[in-house]
Design an enzyme around this catalytic site. Structure first.
Site, PDB file in Angstrom:
ATOM      1  N   SER A 142       0.842  -1.194   0.000  1.00 63.33           N
ATOM      2  CA  SER A 142       0.000   0.000   0.000  1.00 63.33           C
ATOM      3  C   SER A 142       0.874   1.239   0.000  1.00 63.33           C
ATOM      4  O   SER A 142       1.945   1.259   0.622  1.00 63.33           O
ATOM      5  CB  SER A 142      -0.913   0.022   1.228  1.00 63.33           C
ATOM      6  OG  SER A 142      -1.590   1.265   1.326  1.00 63.33           O
ATOM      7  N   TYR A 156      -2.273  -0.354  10.088  1.00 62.69           N
ATOM      8  CA  TYR A 156      -2.296  -0.808   8.696  1.00 62.69           C
ATOM      9  C   TYR A 156      -0.957  -0.548   8.020  1.00 62.69           C
ATOM     10  O   TYR A 156      -0.400  -1.419   7.333  1.00 62.69           O
ATOM     11  CB  TYR A 156      -3.421  -0.104   7.944  1.00 62.69           C
ATOM     12  CG  TYR A 156      -3.563  -0.513   6.496  1.00 62.69           C
ATOM     13  CD1 TYR A 156      -3.970  -1.792   6.143  1.00 62.69           C
ATOM     14  CD2 TYR A 156      -3.278   0.397   5.476  1.00 62.69           C
ATOM     15  CE1 TYR A 156      -4.107  -2.164   4.812  1.00 62.69           C
ATOM     16  CE2 TYR A 156      -3.417   0.039   4.144  1.00 62.69           C
ATOM     17  CZ  TYR A 156      -3.828  -1.239   3.821  1.00 62.69           C
ATOM     18  OH  TYR A 156      -3.962  -1.604   2.486  1.00 62.69           O
TER      19      TYR A 156
END
Length: 247
Positions: A142, A156
């Site tokens: 990501s 995350y």
């Protein structure tokens, strides 16, 4: 017509929706037979399988919760057994915890580490029993791992950054076996979970250089290249497909 991935077999975890579905379909378009995993929605997984089969490729959907190491291991072995081989592993399945560090409970921490970090490692260990020369391992990270522009993303971001270490360590380890290992970091991508017309989309788009969300196909195109024979000299690489988000 000969395509770049003819006679290859790919496993895409979390391939029933969003970026994962886009990757599964693109690999099939390029000639691969594709196995995909899903956690809950068998109907959506079956739809992707049907779309792949309409392209003339074989496909299979396997239910596997990434938080269960046994399920991950079983999915890899079943893919190789039913398709006769395994050439490409795409670690895509993930969870997205969002919230301030002091507000997220240990259950969320443990699930995030289990699905986003442990599962890719377990999948790789299982896949190495089947991958040979020319094998490909591609993990989906990501842009948040490189640039967390909003609060509430620490857990995350940590989990996705772990994939960088996995990628570089494996690239060095597996290079002599002819297996490449790479990491693709998508930026904001138009999916059900993060729609381009969602409430925060304007702010998110403002951080990109191109002024728009990606389509799953944009991410899939890069994955397809890394999976191809033409990318045999690319390993240990991090490719940001983020519209300039991290520039």
């Amino acid at each position: 017509m000969t395509t770049t991935l003819d006679d290859r077999v790919a496993l895409v975890t979390g391939g029933s929706r969003g970026i994962g579905a886009g990757i599964a379909l693109r690999l099939a378009q390029d000639g691969a037979d594709v196995v995909l995993t899903y956690r809950h929605d068998a109907e959506r997984a079956a739809l992707v399988v049907k779309q792949i089969e309409a392209l003339g490729r074989r496909s299979l959907a396997v239910r596997a919760d990434g938080a269960d190491p046994g399920a991950v291991l079983g999915a890899v072995d079943r893919a190789a057994a039913e398709m006769g081989r395994l050439d490409i592993l795409v670690n895509n399945a993930a969870v997205f915890p969002f919230g301030a560090t002091e507000e997220l409970g240990m259950a969320e921490v443990e699930q995030t580490i289990a699905v986003n970090v442990r599962a890719p490692y377990v999948a790789v260990r299982a896949a190495l029993r089947h991958l040979g020369d020319g094998g490909r391992i591609i993990s989906i990270g990501s842009n948040v791992g490189e640039r967390a522009v909003f609060s509430g993303l620490a857990l995350y971001a940590m989990s996705k950054t772990a994939l960088l270490g996995l990628t570089r360590g494996l690239a060095r380890e597996l290079g002599p076996r002819g297996i490449t290992v790479n990491l693709v970091n998508p930026g904001p991508t138009d999916t059900d979970a993060n729609p381009a017309d969602g409430p925060n989309a304007a702010a998110i788009t403002g951080f990109t250089a191109v002024g728009r969300f990606a389509r799953p196909a944009d991410i899939a195109a890069t994955v397809a290249h890394l999976a191809s024979p033409e990318a045999g000299y690319v390993t240990g690489a991090v490719v940001n497909v983020d519209g300039g988000f991290t520039s």
